[in-house]
Design an enzyme around this catalytic site. Sequence first.
Site, short mmCIF file in Angstrom:
data_model
loop_
_atom_site.label_atom_id
_atom_site.label_comp_id
_atom_site.label_asym_id
_atom_site.label_seq_id
_atom_site.Cartn_x
_atom_site.Cartn_y
_atom_site.Cartn_z
N PRO A 89 -6.16 3.97 7.66
CA PRO A 89 -5.83 3.77 6.25
C PRO A 89 -6.45 2.50 5.67
O PRO A 89 -6.47 2.31 4.46
CB PRO A 89 -4.30 3.73 6.22
CG PRO A 89 -3.85 3.60 7.63
CD PRO A 89 -4.96 4.08 8.51
N GLU A 116 0.94 2.37 15.47
CA GLU A 116 0.90 1.52 14.27
C GLU A 116 -0.50 1.05 13.92
O GLU A 116 -0.75 0.60 12.82
CB GLU A 116 1.82 0.30 14.44
CG GLU A 116 3.26 0.66 14.70
CD GLU A 116 3.87 1.51 13.59
OE1 GLU A 116 3.85 1.05 12.45
OE2 GLU A 116 4.36 2.62 13.89
N ARG A 154 -20.22 21.29 5.55
CA ARG A 154 -20.58 22.03 4.33
C ARG A 154 -21.98 21.65 3.85
O ARG A 154 -22.61 22.39 3.11
CB ARG A 154 -19.56 21.79 3.22
CG ARG A 154 -18.20 22.42 3.49
CD ARG A 154 -17.21 22.10 2.38
NE ARG A 154 -17.69 22.57 1.09
CZ ARG A 154 -17.60 23.83 0.67
NH1 ARG A 154 -17.02 24.73 1.43
NH2 ARG A 154 -18.07 24.17 -0.51
N ASP A 169 -21.03 22.81 -6.04
CA ASP A 169 -19.64 22.36 -6.00
C ASP A 169 -19.38 21.22 -6.97
O ASP A 169 -20.26 20.44 -7.27
CB ASP A 169 -19.28 21.85 -4.59
CG ASP A 169 -19.19 22.96 -3.57
OD1 ASP A 169 -19.09 24.13 -3.99
OD2 ASP A 169 -19.22 22.66 -2.38
#
Length: 229
Positions: A89, A116, A154, A169
């Site tokens: 993150p 963590e 993709r 897209d």
Amino acid sequence: MRFDVLTLFPDIFRGYLEQSLLKRAIEAGRVEVRLNNIRDWTHSKHNNVDDRPFGGGPGMVMKVDPVVECVEAVQSAHTEPGHLVMLTPQGRRLDQAAVEGLAQHQRLLLLCGRYEGFDERIRLILRPEEISIGDYVLNGGEVAAMVIIETVIRLVPGVLGDEDSSASDSFSGSRRWLEWAQYTRPREYRGHQVPAVLLGGNHQAIQQWREENSRERTCQRRRDLLDQE
Ligand code: 6GU
């Protein structure tokens, strides 16, 4: 395109790798995915891959030695090192431009953490590119690694059929508008009609309607995309 996934939970990926589009790409030799269990690189009696943080506090931290040795073992199986991505993150937030950058590499190592966080020396020693998939909390990097695999393949030539080209897209190339509204049969359902212009066969009028619809939706739902133009 080759992916080496480094994870404590390789089984999470197995069902995903067997889904049709990815399975076909793997069978055609366009994509290869290898799963590596970080636990195989532990030395301790109990195969610990995590430990309590120095200084105290809640949670467990991924140990430096199994992760570093797992990455080194995967890298040494090839003459050219692959590009190392750490899913965290704390990383750069993934968007289509970042995906296009990742797709430039022949081989990606996707390092997934649990607990963590990672011992900071993993970053110092391995210097990974750190990537987050958004501002929310996951239990670990595995789902994020699947997001990377899916978005990158993709862009690999031949993975998508002609009828489903990634060039058209939303978010691809310079285009940043959301897709227009789509309809298929029946023409009417519970009183809701398909817009007449789409049934008329006037390709210029259809194209104009779609562009307008696309812009309107982007304006209503994602103003931020138009402001970036
Ligand atoms: Cl890449 N990992 C984790 N653990 N949580 C996240 C994430 C990654 N991206 C968003 N949240």
